[in-house]
Scaffold this active site. Sequence first.
Site, PDB file in Angstrom:
ATOM      1  N   LYS A 125       8.577  -0.563  -1.578  1.00 32.39           N
ATOM      2  CA  LYS A 125       7.777   0.017  -0.494  1.00 32.39           C
ATOM      3  C   LYS A 125       8.673   0.594   0.590  1.00 32.39           C
ATOM      4  CE  LYS A 125       4.489   0.937   2.408  1.00 32.39           C
ATOM      5  NZ  LYS A 125       3.733   2.183   2.273  1.00 32.39           N
ATOM      6  N   CYS A 128       4.733   3.611   9.897  1.00 34.55           N
ATOM      7  CA  CYS A 128       5.582   3.097   8.816  1.00 34.55           C
ATOM      8  C   CYS A 128       6.981   3.685   8.732  1.00 34.55           C
ATOM      9  CB  CYS A 128       4.873   3.299   7.475  1.00 34.55           C
ATOM     10  SG  CYS A 128       3.437   2.247   7.244  1.00 34.55           S
ATOM     11  N   GLU A 187       0.847  -1.193   0.000  1.00 32.39           N
ATOM     12  CA  GLU A 187       0.000   0.000   0.000  1.00 32.39           C
ATOM     13  C   GLU A 187       0.883   1.243   0.000  1.00 32.39           C
ATOM     14  OE1 GLU A 187      -0.026   2.114   2.679  1.00 32.39           O
ATOM     15  OE2 GLU A 187       1.131   0.903   4.079  1.00 32.39           O
TER      16      GLU A 187
END
Length: 465
Positions: free
Chosen positions: A229, A285, A174
């Site tokens: 990512k 994150c 994502e």
Amino acid sequence: MNITKTSNIKNICCIGAGYVGGPTMAVIAANCPDLIINVVDINIDRINSWNIDDLSKLPVFEPGLKDIVEKCRGKNLFFSSNVEENIANADIIFISVNTPTKTKGIGAGYASDLKWIESSTRTIAKFARNHTIVVEKSTLPVKTAETIKNILLSSDESLDKNVKKTFSILSNPEFLAEGSAINDLQNPDRVLIGGDDNYAINLLVNIYEKWVDTKKIITTNLWSSELSKLVANAFLAQRISSVNSISALCESTGANIQEVKEAIGSDTRIGNKFLNAGPGFGGSCFKKDILNLVYLCRYYGLNEVAAYWEQIVQINLWQQKRISALVIKNLFGTLSNKKLVILGFSFKANTNDTRESPSINISKEFLKEGAELNFYDPKVEKKQILREFDDFKDSKISVSKSALGAAEGADAVLVMTDWEDFKYLDWISIYKVMRKPAWVFDTRICLNREEISNIGFNIWTLGRI
């Protein structure tokens, strides 16, 4: 026994009903009404919160989310704690569980703890039927797909020994930003899908093509997808730490960080995104992914590369300690018998996520100095705030229902989250109820400095004298 790979995806299961799984599946459900989406979680309280009648109390706050949930829930979007049954019925299973940084053992403080990934994978191996496409949605270290594949292919936990199962493993990280997650999911810059099974890749591409331009869908091998990512988050965090380091230089030289930001951001080679100076990055994150990248670099003997990326995290922590020290200095060098108001506890506006919020570290520094703290955040619940300070049982900590209520008798107000509401507070009334001299510390550069000063406040604004 040959297994026929499905050509008609009907059922999707997402393991993990958190900040990524819930919104992501809601958007897929909204754009693919022919698909049945089941979001599952072993946390029954969380599932109950997703099924609550009052949509303003959903466990995740994101602008636009409650409208989609209202439209799709009970039709083709379901939230359930029945993990096994929904795995068994699924054609595609997304793994969207937490991957926190390890706190002990090899790699502690840097490497990701993959216990929930492994647990989810073993559950899939046990209950899945026929051919299943397993999609990594969580942010994971490079080569995690190999671990998932090994568990799935070597597992002997199948309930029916006569049933032959096969799996395809894909990476589909994502790239949403909390606070704008729904818009990011509806209008992504890109969708990244990594894998070595072209048939499975195309099936997932077909789902995204329902609302995403095909030109924005990028396909790679598994390892490139997983690494992309981590690197994307590292680059974004790097920009934040870079501009924050310059904010300190501006304060020392008389430059204005907002003017510097405008000047460098107008250069198309640099661009103006992620150049907002503040108290540091937060969220689940950035810090975790950079430390994961550092661990990976060290594992492969790239120590200079690891040291470079680790400094991004160090600058972030330094910025928070710098701000707390500056507040203490301006309040006559001591916080004993002083009351401070913390406006904003989420790590950024338009979300109720408090993970790694700068408010937490800065507030703890104040508590160590003996301050009394009163918090106000328009979207973060009281219990969520107080939970972060379990180690400060003897400290005076309270949570108010309004900024004005929090300011009663306070010596200073710190704006820690750039909620739009904070720009339009009744600062005159706030000034009247505070102890003088009254201070405002604007760590988000979101207030009108001249107006605040004219009321009578002493005001400090990040990145300028």
